[in-house]
Design an enzyme around this catalytic site. Sequence first.
Site, PDB file in Angstrom:
ATOM      1  N   ASP A 153       0.833  -1.194   0.000  1.00  0.00           N
ATOM      2  CA  ASP A 153       0.000   0.000   0.000  1.00  0.00           C
ATOM      3  C   ASP A 153       0.875   1.253   0.000  1.00  0.00           C
ATOM      4  O   ASP A 153       1.918   1.298   0.660  1.00  0.00           O
ATOM      5  CB  ASP A 153      -0.901  -0.016   1.240  1.00  0.00           C
ATOM      6  CG  ASP A 153      -1.969   1.047   1.188  1.00  0.00           C
ATOM      7  OD1 ASP A 153      -2.724   1.085   0.215  1.00  0.00           O
ATOM      8  OD2 ASP A 153      -2.050   1.849   2.148  1.00  0.00           O
ATOM      9  N   GLU A 187       0.792  -0.656  -5.107  1.00  0.00           N
ATOM     10  CA  GLU A 187      -0.357   0.263  -5.146  1.00  0.00           C
ATOM     11  C   GLU A 187       0.196   1.643  -5.481  1.00  0.00           C
ATOM     12  O   GLU A 187       0.639   2.391  -4.612  1.00  0.00           O
ATOM     13  CB  GLU A 187      -1.077   0.248  -3.794  1.00  0.00           C
ATOM     14  CG  GLU A 187      -2.372   1.060  -3.759  1.00  0.00           C
ATOM     15  CD  GLU A 187      -2.149   2.501  -3.351  1.00  0.00           C
ATOM     16  OE1 GLU A 187      -2.194   3.384  -4.252  1.00  0.00           O
ATOM     17  OE2 GLU A 187      -1.915   2.756  -2.165  1.00  0.00           O
ATOM     18  N   ASP A 231     -11.104   1.612  -1.407  1.00  0.00           N
ATOM     19  CA  ASP A 231     -11.193   3.038  -1.105  1.00  0.00           C
ATOM     20  C   ASP A 231     -12.158   3.778  -2.029  1.00  0.00           C
ATOM     21  O   ASP A 231     -12.409   4.970  -1.823  1.00  0.00           O
ATOM     22  CB  ASP A 231      -9.813   3.693  -1.217  1.00  0.00           C
ATOM     23  CG  ASP A 231      -8.933   3.405  -0.016  1.00  0.00           C
ATOM     24  OD1 ASP A 231      -9.470   3.226   1.090  1.00  0.00           O
ATOM     25  OD2 ASP A 231      -7.702   3.348  -0.177  1.00  0.00           O
TER      26      ASP A 231
END
Length: 507
Positions: A301, A348, A402
């Site tokens: 992430d 990501e 998200d």
Amino acid sequence: MRRSGILLHPTSLPGLAGVGSIGGSAREFVKFLSKSAQVVWQMLPLVPTDDGGCPYNSTSAMAFNASLVDLQDLCGSEFAEILNAGDLSDAPSPGAGSVADFAMARQYKSEKMALALSRLKAGKEAAHVALRGEFVAFCTKFAYWLDDFALFDSLQQTAYGPLWTAWPEGLRDRDSGALQSVIADLAKPIERCKFAQFLFFKQWQSLRALAHQHKIQIMGDVPIFVSHNSVDVWCHRDIFELDAQGFSGAVAGVPPDYFAPQGQLWGNPLYDWKRLAKTDYAWWIQRLTSLSALVDIIRIDHFRGFEAFWSVAATEKTAINGQWIKGPGMAFFDAVAKAFPNLEIVAEDLGIVTPEVEKLRVSAGFPGMRVLQFGFPLDEANDHHALHMHSQDSVVYCGTHDNDTTVGWYLSLDEAQRDRVRRYLSIDGNEIAWQLIQSAESSVAQLCIVSAQDLLSLGSDARMNVPGIAEGNWTWRLERQLPDWTASRLRGLTELYGRAPWQQKKQ
């Protein structure tokens, strides 16, 4: 190799006692993945959460979320029947439209696991002896993080309170004498904590074995930053930018972007990357070691933070006023490659992606991410454009955890924007979730990940997370297993675009 998978965090599975589990409902989902020709199960971090359920704000970067333990499985022979059906007669059953209740799940399951431990310790049968041996072996294998986590977790439950920076100086600063003085008093909660971690790991290994039996890989998630109020910061203050009392002068976040106009002020402590480099990134290697014991693929992430991270003064109220500071770059990923030469990693790379970030990703050899919802309007060039801007070394999504659901996103657009979507994708928009799923499956990206919410064409009320909003996230749950018709329909699209596992030999 062209592949397809589904994004669904285990807390969102159906089941008893507040949140989904890694027991029966997870096994059923593995079978669904197989029926629908999917070969990747992507999930969020599997670490402990607070009562809000956020897996990106954990008290440990290496421990497991024991609230995911399936109590019904503890009634079986594999666990020496340390619980029985009568023990679970008071289990709260979710009603229609139920959402995850993390506080209730933690309290209820903790009580039942404590009962199970007492029976295991008292048991004299061979199955009890064998399970006790497995428990001891687990504690030894993972002592490098488990001992500290169990002590930290137990201290938080005492009168000392949940914030380690507010503990007496000796405990705050980990004075050996102060620690030894409390360890004996906390022996029972420490053992209970370790036992809950053991139960998770044993159940997880069984689930992972089933997934592998069905040729399914599990994609885990590792956030770049950790919570300040975590065992990691308490035990490893030397690798973070902290003052003598353990507080941060500057914290992590991201500047304004399409997610949040004022940026996101995460508040995580920043790493002392120079000091980490002197250890060959030992703490990070341990962190990835613990996660690789659970998963087959790791999504990193906020990958861009390894090239440069957004530093904001701890006194700021928003993330607007910050500065970019260079991260460890390729030196870090060289160390990771040396430690894990065969580990599959996904970057990501969303947010503000500069040429330097892209160069780092390519140099590391990681696929990036493409999100179809970010591909519109078409007059703003970006790599998410559906679909002519995609590349094979990427993972394509309709939306991530998200994002809004596809239905919610489409309904939020004005009619002119919807018209652009329809014309570009040659669709009518009447089944927008499935039409976007088909577009994603048709992408040249080697891996396509679809969210469970989109398979059911759910609206914004099924959204998992709204970045920058502290409350009301992570609670969405399936009321029941995904229906067979969704498996058949997804399987058809997966085969149509050459992503089914049995099609790979022909490519």
